[in-house]
Design a protein around this motif. Sequence first.
Motif, mmCIF file in Angstrom:
data_model
loop_
_atom_site.group_PDB
_atom_site.id
_atom_site.type_symbol
_atom_site.label_atom_id
_atom_site.label_comp_id
_atom_site.label_asym_id
_atom_site.label_seq_id
_atom_site.Cartn_x
_atom_site.Cartn_y
_atom_site.Cartn_z
ATOM 1 N N GLU A 152 94.765 -17.457 14.451
ATOM 2 C CA GLU A 152 93.846 -17.795 15.699
ATOM 3 C C GLU A 152 94.572 -17.530 16.920
ATOM 4 O O GLU A 152 95.666 -18.041 17.054
ATOM 5 C CB GLU A 152 93.350 -19.021 15.446
ATOM 6 C CG GLU A 152 92.299 -19.041 14.172
ATOM 7 C CD GLU A 152 91.710 -20.532 13.999
ATOM 8 O OE1 GLU A 152 91.690 -21.399 14.858
ATOM 9 O OE2 GLU A 152 91.737 -21.086 12.833
ATOM 10 N N SER B 233 92.745 -10.512 18.097
ATOM 11 C CA SER B 233 93.732 -11.732 18.128
ATOM 12 C C SER B 233 93.105 -12.728 17.172
ATOM 13 O O SER B 233 93.853 -14.069 17.211
ATOM 14 C CB SER B 233 93.876 -12.305 19.603
ATOM 15 O OG SER B 233 92.623 -12.600 19.880
ATOM 16 N N TYR B 234 92.431 -12.500 16.290
ATOM 17 C CA TYR B 234 91.797 -13.450 15.280
ATOM 18 C C TYR B 234 92.023 -12.622 14.121
ATOM 19 O O TYR B 234 90.704 -12.764 13.565
ATOM 20 C CB TYR B 234 90.419 -14.087 15.643
ATOM 21 C CG TYR B 234 90.627 -15.320 16.561
ATOM 22 C CD1 TYR B 234 90.554 -14.817 18.128
ATOM 23 C CD2 TYR B 234 90.191 -16.463 16.430
ATOM 24 C CE1 TYR B 234 90.640 -15.794 18.829
ATOM 25 C CE2 TYR B 234 90.257 -17.336 17.208
ATOM 26 C CZ TYR B 234 90.581 -17.334 18.481
ATOM 27 O OH TYR B 234 90.456 -18.025 19.497
ATOM 28 N N LEU C 249 96.811 -25.013 4.227
ATOM 29 C CA LEU C 249 97.739 -25.662 5.198
ATOM 30 C C LEU C 249 97.204 -24.889 6.570
ATOM 31 O O LEU C 249 96.998 -23.515 6.370
ATOM 32 C CB LEU C 249 98.974 -25.577 4.881
ATOM 33 C CG LEU C 249 99.234 -26.292 3.486
ATOM 34 C CD1 LEU C 249 100.766 -26.092 2.980
ATOM 35 C CD2 LEU C 249 99.242 -27.803 3.793
ATOM 36 N N SER C 250 97.699 -25.408 7.753
ATOM 37 C CA SER C 250 97.621 -24.525 8.874
ATOM 38 C C SER C 250 98.516 -24.970 10.044
ATOM 39 O O SER C 250 99.115 -26.355 9.619
ATOM 40 C CB SER C 250 96.136 -25.045 9.625
ATOM 41 O OG SER C 250 95.002 -24.340 8.935
ATOM 42 N N TYR C 251 99.134 -24.140 10.486
ATOM 43 C CA TYR C 251 100.261 -24.607 11.416
ATOM 44 C C TYR C 251 100.085 -23.818 12.694
ATOM 45 O O TYR C 251 99.672 -23.025 12.850
ATOM 46 C CB TYR C 251 101.719 -24.160 10.897
ATOM 47 C CG TYR C 251 101.891 -24.785 9.374
ATOM 48 C CD1 TYR C 251 101.444 -24.399 8.216
ATOM 49 C CD2 TYR C 251 102.307 -26.176 9.666
ATOM 50 C CE1 TYR C 251 101.623 -25.296 7.098
ATOM 51 C CE2 TYR C 251 102.698 -26.845 8.438
ATOM 52 C CZ TYR C 251 102.267 -26.227 7.252
ATOM 53 O OH TYR C 251 102.495 -26.993 6.030
ATOM 54 N N ARG C 252 100.886 -24.728 13.690
ATOM 55 C CA ARG C 252 100.966 -24.345 15.123
ATOM 56 C C ARG C 252 101.935 -23.223 15.089
ATOM 57 O O ARG C 252 103.156 -23.446 14.607
ATOM 58 C CB ARG C 252 101.109 -25.310 15.870
ATOM 59 C CG ARG C 252 101.771 -25.004 17.226
ATOM 60 C CD ARG C 252 100.751 -24.375 18.315
ATOM 61 N NE ARG C 252 99.799 -25.199 18.439
ATOM 62 C CZ ARG C 252 98.556 -24.834 18.889
ATOM 63 N NH1 ARG C 252 98.310 -23.604 18.982
ATOM 64 N NH2 ARG C 252 97.528 -25.819 18.809
ATOM 65 N N ARG D 202 104.748 -21.020 17.082
ATOM 66 C CA ARG D 202 105.285 -21.112 18.462
ATOM 67 C C ARG D 202 106.472 -19.868 18.704
ATOM 68 O O ARG D 202 106.884 -19.349 17.930
ATOM 69 C CB ARG D 202 106.595 -22.309 18.551
ATOM 70 C CG ARG D 202 105.645 -23.498 18.687
ATOM 71 C CD ARG D 202 106.545 -25.013 18.907
ATOM 72 N NE ARG D 202 105.480 -26.124 18.776
ATOM 73 C CZ ARG D 202 105.031 -26.604 19.846
ATOM 74 N NH1 ARG D 202 105.624 -26.210 21.115
ATOM 75 N NH2 ARG D 202 104.278 -27.810 20.023
ATOM 76 N N ARG E 1 103.787 -22.716 22.479
ATOM 77 C CA ARG E 1 102.719 -22.672 21.507
ATOM 78 C C ARG E 1 102.014 -21.055 21.545
ATOM 79 O O ARG E 1 101.730 -20.712 22.788
ATOM 80 C CB ARG E 1 101.343 -23.704 21.817
ATOM 81 C CG ARG E 1 101.753 -24.846 21.746
ATOM 82 C CD ARG E 1 100.465 -25.668 22.184
ATOM 83 N NE ARG E 1 100.492 -26.816 21.336
ATOM 84 C CZ ARG E 1 100.875 -28.091 21.649
ATOM 85 N NH1 ARG E 1 100.992 -28.394 22.835
ATOM 86 N NH2 ARG E 1 100.489 -29.276 20.801
ATOM 87 N N ILE F 185 97.486 -20.090 15.900
ATOM 88 C CA ILE F 185 97.722 -20.980 14.531
ATOM 89 C C ILE F 185 97.621 -19.922 13.395
ATOM 90 O O ILE F 185 96.933 -18.872 13.668
ATOM 91 C CB ILE F 185 96.192 -21.798 14.513
ATOM 92 C CG1 ILE F 185 96.292 -22.961 15.623
ATOM 93 C CG2 ILE F 185 96.010 -22.690 13.227
ATOM 94 C CD1 ILE F 185 94.955 -23.560 15.636
ATOM 95 N N ASN G 33 96.528 -20.012 9.262
ATOM 96 C CA ASN G 33 95.924 -20.669 8.168
ATOM 97 C C ASN G 33 96.443 -19.855 6.791
ATOM 98 O O ASN G 33 96.322 -18.855 6.683
ATOM 99 C CB ASN G 33 94.271 -20.629 8.229
ATOM 100 C CG ASN G 33 93.940 -20.938 9.563
ATOM 101 O OD1 ASN G 33 94.212 -22.085 9.931
ATOM 102 N ND2 ASN G 33 93.112 -20.053 10.345
#
Lengths: 589, 178
Positions: free
Chosen positions: B16, B52-53, B109-112, B114, B120, B123, B125
């Motif tokens: 995302e 971008s998604y 699970l989902s993560y930020r 960087r 940032r 995200i 998934n």
Amino acid sequence: MGGCFSDVRGGKDAVGGALPRPTEPNAKNDGAHNDAIEFFYREHGAYPLFTQLELSFSASKLLDLDVTSKSDPMVVVYLKKNDGKLEELGRTEVILNNLNPVWIQKVSVAYQFEMVQNLIFRVYDVDTQYHNVPVKTLNLRDQEFLGEGSCVLSEIVTKQNRSLTLTLKGKNGHGGLRNFGTLTVHAEETIASRSAVEIKFRCAHLDNKDLFSKSDPFLRISRTVETGGSIPICKTEVVDNNLNPTWKPLCLSMQQFGSKDTPLVIECFDFNSDGNHVLIGKLQKSVADLEKLFKEKSGVNFFIPSSRADHEKVLKGQLFVDQFCEKEQFSFVDYISSGFELNFMVAVDFTGSNGDPRKPESLHHIDPYGRLNSYQQAITEVGQVIQFYDADKSFPAWGFGGRTANGTVSHCFNLNGNASESEVVGVEGIMAAYANALRNVALSGPTLFGQVVNRAAEIAASSLSSNNNKYYVLLIITDGILTDLQETKDALVRASNLPLSILIVGVGNADFKQMEILDADNGQRLESSTGRIATRDIVQFVPMRDVQSGQISVVQGLLEELPGQFLSYMRSMDIKPLTFNAAAQASTA
Amino acid sequence: MAASSRTLEITVISAENLKLDRKPIKKNASVTVRTDTNSQFRTTEMETEGGSYPRWNEKLVLDMPTHSRSITVEVQCKTSYGVRTIGTASIPASDFVGGYVPEGYLHFLSYRLRDHMGERNGIINISVRMKVPEMYACSSSTTSSHSKMGFPAAGNNNSGGGVAIGVPVWYGAYQKNY
């Protein structure tokens, strides 16, 4: 900051028929029937005093605030509560470049027969990018305000055609000299249904409507309503420059299309970035007809309505159905009645902010004449719901933030005073343990939820080794101000992919802003300090003062998000109700 | 019997809000998953529709060495200037192994993400499942229990003495302080 450019890519997105992310429940405003609440009332011999409605919107003569194009409008619906605060109920999608839009996305609202429900509708021109962005995360402060209308929900419902047209005004109701246009709101009852169909459409030989290239076609599907007229239910994405397009599969629920025999109008348009899409052709088919087209692998021709009323021109362009698949989406009650168990756990706030229990103002004061204090009221009211859904009525019960007998402050101690067993039986058990704890535990602090959430997560995770038909719900009753918000977020994120929901009940009059952050209804997923993000929203927050002022019943407050959270878990893990067996599976294929 | 590595099934679901130079990307994002020892990596196909998604829904299978502490997920974008990294996320093994959850559980699970500056940037998934070693698997269904192992299963063995079941050495420490 005048908006100059519209997000054309956003205008080409599909609306209303998309497949959601695996762990995302159907959004609050998708018209899903809350069968958990209805089941509760029905089993008690009462019938719910509300009916679930879907609101659809269209507008005309909106203000044009974009410089080189037209406004890109979106509607936001609010409920005005007794204290004047506005609670957002939902939003439509954004429509590209259109001052007379007909929105597809519906907003769901429960029509309460015995209450006056003041609705406020605000129309915004979206200036920021919205391509593939969830509409509820759009920041309204970045958009331009186009107008506001308000009415009481019963005004819409009591009209014969269930539509109400409002004249839009500026903020604070001042019309002034500007003409803001009108907004029409239409209400329809939602039907509880578990069927859905996934359809892949294709077209061939479409007419070319563009001058220097080929048409950019998309389909829009509408359903006719009994009061006359039609309501759009979805549209596909736009395929650029193609007279023989195939679109991504659309997933339509029976709530959207009514029944397999309801006539649907399918229109094919050529997309234009200035918002004036040209009709290529239309046709009328029901879902049953579309299934037939799929089986026979045949196409059906589009036609153009002609100016002469009796004559329609049949076109070369044809519609084909390349895939047609019926799916069953089980409801919350389907799972529960098949043997899935809800297991509740309770945690009570023993921090000093509640006030010294010996003083009558304290939220923990035990009244000698027997009047229940805020915590006892919350436990009793919430208890009737959890007792109904929890089969064995045996609940682990903890306190947090109190100084126990051994002198240390514990953030997860057994309420019943027992060192090893945390369980109590029935609501009476919780009340007795609570009274007992008040005598033996001193209120202290700080207010931290992390440990009770971790403990609940442990219990939920451990149950997975033996079976997967249990779902856990932790009820935290608190006076509300967290000392360490990040610690709580960390614990919630870690628990977010487990069969667990957290219901936070707020007592007292504190400002519960932090709880609203945890509830994440604005679409902002919780982030832990290690960079992990919550898989799903497992929190729901209910302030007891909303219940006590009669705005919602305790049942509704508690059960509002729970079915969605439960279903998002079951569906993402592909777990079906226990009575669903292989034979049934083969027959629906 | 020691297993030197465990098989990980990672399904890259979607990402995302991916940006390059503060602008949302248009297409051609792909994801690479690698073990922390860099011994293995797998990459998805490029995604062309979601902008971008992006959504890949692609399963990658990796062998993760027993002593591995994390896996790294990197999202890249193929631009006309070459392949550029949008962002990375480091996933500690403790997020999908150990704890009270049984082996073979499907973790969503989902993560930020960087970027190289630490800012940032979106995200990611995914879902992760650690495959249960064949000889101890009861069945292949996601819902059955995996408690019938020949030696203590993850969950109550703090000592870790001599029993190598592919669980990181520091597992005992994780169990106590979360």
